[in-house]
Scaffold this motif. Structure first.
Motif, PDB file in Angstrom:
ATOM      1  N   ALA A 292       0.831  -1.205   0.000  1.00  0.00           N
ATOM      2  CA  ALA A 292       0.000   0.000   0.000  1.00  0.00           C
ATOM      3  C   ALA A 292       0.864   1.253   0.000  1.00  0.00           C
ATOM      4  O   ALA A 292       0.611   2.208  -0.754  1.00  0.00           O
ATOM      5  CB  ALA A 292      -0.920  -0.009   1.217  1.00  0.00           C
ATOM      6  N   ILE A 296       0.967   4.083  -3.145  1.00  0.00           N
ATOM      7  CA  ILE A 296       0.546   5.476  -3.034  1.00  0.00           C
ATOM      8  C   ILE A 296       1.715   6.423  -3.314  1.00  0.00           C
ATOM      9  O   ILE A 296       1.538   7.481  -3.923  1.00  0.00           O
ATOM     10  CB  ILE A 296      -0.119   5.738  -1.654  1.00  0.00           C
ATOM     11  N   VAL A 312      -0.771  15.175   3.152  1.00  0.00           N
ATOM     12  CA  VAL A 312      -1.886  14.682   3.967  1.00  0.00           C
ATOM     13  C   VAL A 312      -2.251  13.264   3.545  1.00  0.00           C
ATOM     14  O   VAL A 312      -2.507  12.392   4.383  1.00  0.00           O
ATOM     15  CB  VAL A 312      -3.112  15.617   3.834  1.00  0.00           C
ATOM     16  N   GLN A 313      -2.268  13.019   2.230  1.00  0.00           N
ATOM     17  CA  GLN A 313      -2.638  11.688   1.741  1.00  0.00           C
ATOM     18  C   GLN A 313      -1.644  10.627   2.215  1.00  0.00           C
ATOM     19  O   GLN A 313      -2.048   9.538   2.639  1.00  0.00           O
ATOM     20  CB  GLN A 313      -2.741  11.695   0.217  1.00  0.00           C
ATOM     21  N   SER A 316      -2.236  10.063   5.870  1.00  0.00           N
ATOM     22  CA  SER A 316      -3.475   9.320   6.100  1.00  0.00           C
ATOM     23  C   SER A 316      -3.243   7.821   5.944  1.00  0.00           C
ATOM     24  O   SER A 316      -3.739   7.018   6.745  1.00  0.00           O
ATOM     25  CB  SER A 316      -4.556   9.738   5.104  1.00  0.00           C
ATOM     26  N   VAL A 317      -2.525   7.446   4.892  1.00  0.00           N
ATOM     27  CA  VAL A 317      -2.244   6.026   4.701  1.00  0.00           C
ATOM     28  C   VAL A 317      -1.418   5.507   5.880  1.00  0.00           C
ATOM     29  O   VAL A 317      -1.671   4.414   6.402  1.00  0.00           O
ATOM     30  CB  VAL A 317      -1.511   5.770   3.363  1.00  0.00           C
ATOM     31  N   ALA A 319      -1.488   6.669   8.919  1.00  0.00           N
ATOM     32  CA  ALA A 319      -2.397   6.588  10.065  1.00  0.00           C
ATOM     33  C   ALA A 319      -3.247   5.317   9.987  1.00  0.00           C
ATOM     34  O   ALA A 319      -3.411   4.605  10.982  1.00  0.00           O
ATOM     35  CB  ALA A 319      -3.293   7.818  10.109  1.00  0.00           C
ATOM     36  N   VAL A 320      -3.758   5.022   8.786  1.00  0.00           N
ATOM     37  CA  VAL A 320      -4.597   3.827   8.624  1.00  0.00           C
ATOM     38  C   VAL A 320      -3.788   2.567   8.934  1.00  0.00           C
ATOM     39  O   VAL A 320      -4.266   1.655   9.617  1.00  0.00           O
ATOM     40  CB  VAL A 320      -5.183   3.779   7.194  1.00  0.00           C
ATOM     41  N   LEU A 321      -2.542   2.524   8.451  1.00  0.00           N
ATOM     42  CA  LEU A 321      -1.706   1.348   8.707  1.00  0.00           C
ATOM     43  C   LEU A 321      -1.343   1.255  10.188  1.00  0.00           C
ATOM     44  O   LEU A 321      -1.325   0.157  10.767  1.00  0.00           O
ATOM     45  CB  LEU A 321      -0.440   1.397   7.845  1.00  0.00           C
ATOM     46  N   ILE A 323      -3.157   2.283  12.620  1.00  0.00           N
ATOM     47  CA  ILE A 323      -4.381   1.796  13.285  1.00  0.00           C
ATOM     48  C   ILE A 323      -4.463   0.272  13.166  1.00  0.00           C
ATOM     49  O   ILE A 323      -4.746  -0.434  14.134  1.00  0.00           O
ATOM     50  CB  ILE A 323      -5.631   2.462  12.668  1.00  0.00           C
TER      51      ILE A 323
ATOM     52  N   THR C  90      -7.209   5.926  -4.167  1.00  0.00           N
ATOM     53  CA  THR C  90      -6.304   4.838  -3.772  1.00  0.00           C
ATOM     54  C   THR C  90      -6.241   4.744  -2.257  1.00  0.00           C
ATOM     55  O   THR C  90      -6.300   3.653  -1.678  1.00  0.00           O
ATOM     56  CB  THR C  90      -4.891   5.086  -4.328  1.00  0.00           C
ATOM     57  N   LEU C  91      -6.104   5.908  -1.638  1.00  0.00           N
ATOM     58  CA  LEU C  91      -6.109   5.976  -0.170  1.00  0.00           C
ATOM     59  C   LEU C  91      -7.386   5.330   0.375  1.00  0.00           C
ATOM     60  O   LEU C  91      -7.332   4.526   1.320  1.00  0.00           O
ATOM     61  CB  LEU C  91      -6.051   7.440   0.198  1.00  0.00           C
ATOM     62  N   ILE C  94      -7.218   1.558   0.075  1.00  0.00           N
ATOM     63  CA  ILE C  94      -6.356   0.975   1.113  1.00  0.00           C
ATOM     64  C   ILE C  94      -7.121   0.921   2.433  1.00  0.00           C
ATOM     65  O   ILE C  94      -7.147  -0.112   3.117  1.00  0.00           O
ATOM     66  CB  ILE C  94      -5.062   1.798   1.267  1.00  0.00           C
ATOM     67  N   ILE C  98      -8.204  -2.604   4.759  1.00  0.00           N
ATOM     68  CA  ILE C  98      -7.598  -2.886   6.068  1.00  0.00           C
ATOM     69  C   ILE C  98      -8.514  -3.698   7.004  1.00  0.00           C
ATOM     70  O   ILE C  98      -8.053  -4.689   7.595  1.00  0.00           O
ATOM     71  CB  ILE C  98      -7.129  -1.571   6.723  1.00  0.00           C
ATOM     72  N   LEU C 124     -11.767  -0.614  15.203  1.00  0.00           N
ATOM     73  CA  LEU C 124     -10.835  -0.401  14.093  1.00  0.00           C
ATOM     74  C   LEU C 124     -11.511   0.419  12.994  1.00  0.00           C
ATOM     75  O   LEU C 124     -10.952   1.398  12.477  1.00  0.00           O
ATOM     76  CB  LEU C 124     -10.398  -1.762  13.543  1.00  0.00           C
ATOM     77  N   ILE C 128     -10.635   4.212  11.502  1.00  0.00           N
ATOM     78  CA  ILE C 128     -10.361   4.459  10.080  1.00  0.00           C
ATOM     79  C   ILE C 128     -11.355   5.478   9.528  1.00  0.00           C
ATOM     80  O   ILE C 128     -10.981   6.358   8.739  1.00  0.00           O
ATOM     81  CB  ILE C 128     -10.418   3.134   9.290  1.00  0.00           C
ATOM     82  N   VAL C 131     -10.142   8.903  10.267  1.00  0.00           N
ATOM     83  CA  VAL C 131      -9.047   9.301   9.376  1.00  0.00           C
ATOM     84  C   VAL C 131      -9.597   9.700   8.006  1.00  0.00           C
ATOM     85  O   VAL C 131      -9.201  10.721   7.433  1.00  0.00           O
ATOM     86  CB  VAL C 131      -8.014   8.153   9.212  1.00  0.00           C
ATOM     87  N   THR C 135      -9.339  13.398   6.270  1.00  0.00           N
ATOM     88  CA  THR C 135      -8.725  13.536   4.950  1.00  0.00           C
ATOM     89  C   THR C 135      -9.683  14.227   3.984  1.00  0.00           C
ATOM     90  O   THR C 135      -9.269  15.094   3.198  1.00  0.00           O
ATOM     91  CB  THR C 135      -8.346  12.151   4.391  1.00  0.00           C
TER      92      THR C 135
END
Lengths: 343, 343, 343
Positions: A292, A296, A312-313, A316-317, A319-321, A323, C90-91, C94, C98, C124, C128, C131, C135
């Motif tokens: 991922a 990106i 920011v993008q 964000s990725v 942050a998601v990972l 989490i 894409t973000l 992803i 998750i 979870l 997300i 986030v 974003t």
């Protein structure tokens, strides 16, 4: 350490200097990993590889784009150079996915018919490690020899950037040139120092981990990576604020690249020296995280310009990972135990 | 065969000629596959489809970029044309992944409630094959009719390339024009010849396989593909050395594209004629290999220029995939047996 | 509804107006989903999210490219704006993958050691969702405040497009300005109307579904999405025929983006208000469909120009995905039942 490498480069030439700089820039990561490896903690080693790759290209690059983009409306960088690096990262992602695929498929076949065994996984990983190392060496030839103009053209970056990095690392540059002996001594001394500090930090983090109730995998992938990449963070962000995006990208993406194409293979080879062979099989969340992150970054760096929302993008990725790894149970321990079947 | 097609094109027009050239260029692959299909060896057929796709875009294109890039600092090609082809390949990759996804999900549901059966998998595959074939036909209309200027503009490639290919294939071009009858005869004769040689080669490879202890899947995906694509190899590399990158990419990517969008659907339809319906369900390693190959080619061809390190990157991915298939047990046999439940 | 939003925008400023327009443009989807959510039909809600994302970027954009491309040889659009949107998608992809990964991995661990539970999956998903929402808010700041010139430069699109949209929506624009009260009333009225029509349509579709023997998942992902996006369809295609590609892409990609980054998080929050917490865990086919759609759009929009064959390619991917969902048994019911373990 940065300066020592630089002075050594004066003696050995720019090409070898670049190689050294790249190698010692990731010294902290390598040393932490070697310590963990000598204790057979392959799960921790793999978590730190994952964390270092995604930390550099998501967190470091994301913060750089965001802060640089707040100051400048649009920042530009050399598209071809960024694209070569992004492709090399994709290659690394593919290579790191393969051992996991092998495990999933071969585990369905009886061992007698060629099914999964630790030895086969290690041989596969060793072969892939060699391909990665050769690719890294050839990429260095491309960067430092045949197409070096590509990596130093925009805004006279090569010279400028060198000056900037030096200025950031130290404002006092009284000593103009060191002797070969001094350079090597400082380098070895600094490496030992980093090793000790790293050991101490990892110990401290481990204590904090239990107090805070964090899982090993979260600490390995997120916390350790943030501490271990502190140097890259500050340099990359400061250069982004000076609008030297080529160097920022060189640091962030280059560092990820080196972890994947150089550090990971070295650790595989080292694991054989330690008599505790490691494979390159990562857990599913690690594979997804790396894929991922690279996907990106590839998209964002493809057009040769950046702005704050791209930062920011990336964040964000990240942050998601983060989490995901926060909520994940300690599967890495489980993953490591399947790779080294003790019973 | 190449020349026969070309002469036939003079009679039927450039558009149909291009179609013929494309069709007969992959004749060897198609004939090998039809032989295997008639014996019910669907696993071998799928392995050869996989091998042909990744062989063309990784090995052929990789060697072309590498050798061309050693001679020229930078080589350029038409970005739009390359991008259309790369997108068509992505579409093909998605289409080839779907039947595998269907199997995984539907297998968890009882047959009475719509769960997985060979017949449902075949119907799904048939529907996808029709979509692929329609897409291929429309892509031909785009390439040969509505936007043909796009595919022949840079360096007057169209004419030049034709000449180059002809020069490569034969230095003697005494016979300027063949009659329709002669063209068709030569074409049929050559096809029969290729069929015999292919049968012989496949037999020889099978003998060598057992001596060397290689698995069927490695031979199918890697060895057979290298032999079967020998023609593409030499033409593409020679044209890269003459800096005709548009034709090189046309041969390598175009050939992969045709296998995915034309040959694969034809084989599905043929399998019904033979009374042994084949589906499009590939094994996990095959799906990953095709997806990885297409992802990296997409990235590398996106900027309209190539250099030697991009060749190295393509070859590295090929090496990593070859390593995977070398270590893999013969899962294809297993895969085929799940698709054709014998008990 | 479109006009009411527009008039409201005059009172509140262009920035807030854009936000409102975006929000109410997807009102039908949101209302259908809230109804379904209140009945605990989380599987249907997720299917409609999936269907809306892939419907907008494959079907709407595909038809627009195809029909626009038949009229014009080549159509151009702002590459940077399209690229920002594609990256945001894409973000989103992803982020939506998750929770599924979490389920797969955590399900292998006993609950006592941190294994999978509905509560953990929901936490979870909630994290997300936050986030994604942040974003989205920052992307709006980028689009409407700091870089608004980027999204309105080419061909004076901003003004032109506004006019075009208004012309399409209604040829009579006698009423030049509405009062604040009137705008709000019309907006609320229209929303209630859409809600009723949607309820009716969903009921009608359900009846037709059983008659035709279609699965719930096919209806949810394909049929409902086509009906629900009818407004986007007509506007986007008409603007493509007028060669206003920036607005076409803004509608199609922007709508998908909003569903992923705004509607999905809102539904998560709403599910807590309803006392029936929903997670973001999608089924494997949904995850693959969204990922495939975004991958191909990213490739096609990357070069800032479109033609009819790119439209065909988008529609082909849509057809392949529709075939998958047509053949799939009703796994969504099964997926929903694992997420809400009733027994």
């Amino acid at each position: 350490m940065g300066r020592a490498t630089e002075h050594l480069a004066e003696h050995l030439g720019q090409g070898v200097g670049g190689l050294l700089n790249a190698t010692f820039g990731n010294a902290a990561e390598l040393i932490i990993a070697l310590f963990a490896l000598s204790k057979g903690l392959t799960g921790v080693v793999k978590a730190s590889i994952t964390g270092s790759i995604i930390g550099n290209i998501l967190l470091v690059l994301g913060l750089s784009f965001l802060l640089g983009g707040v100051k400048y409306q649009k920042q530009e960088f050399n598209r071809t150079a960024a694209s070569i690096s992004a492709t090399a990262l994709t290659l690394a992602a593919i290579a790191l996915i393969i051992p996991t695929i092998f495990h999933v498929v071969a585990a369905q076949v009886p061992v007698g018919l060629g099914g999964w065994t630790p030895a086969r996984e290690q041989n596969l990983s060793l072969a892939i490690a060699i391909v990665l190392l050769v690719t890294y060496a050839l990429t260095l030839v491309f960067t430092l020899v045949t197409h070096k103009s590509l990596f130093g053209n925009s805004h006279d970056a090569a010279k400028d950037a060198g000056k900037d990095v030096r200025k950031i690392e130290t404002e006092s540059d009284a000593d103009e040139s060191w002797s070969m002996t001094k350079s090597v001594s400082v380098l070895v001394g600094a490496t030992v120092f980093v090793a000790l500090v790293s050991e101490f930090l990892v110990g401290a983090v481990e204590g904090a981990r239990e107090t805070l109730g964090l899982t090993e995998v979260f600490v390995g992938v997120i916390i350790v990576a943030i501490i271990g990449n502190a140097a890259e963070h500050s340099s990359a962000i400061l250069l982004a604020l000076r609008n030297k995006m080529d160097v920022t990208i060189g640091i962030a993406v280059g560092s990820s690249l080196q972890v994947a194409l150089l550090i990971a293979p070295i650790l595989i080879f080292a694991s054989y020296l330690f008599g505790r062979p490691m494979d390159l099989e990562f857990t599913l969340p690690e594979v997804i995280a790396v894929a991922a992150a690279i996907l990106i970054v590839e998209q964002i760096s493809g057009d040769g310009e950046s702005n704050w929302v791209e930062g920011v993008q990336l964040l964000s990725v990240y942050a998601v990972l983060a989490i995901l790894f926060y909520f994940l149970p300690d599967v890495h321990a489980a993953g490591a135990s399947t790779a080294v079947p003790a019973h």
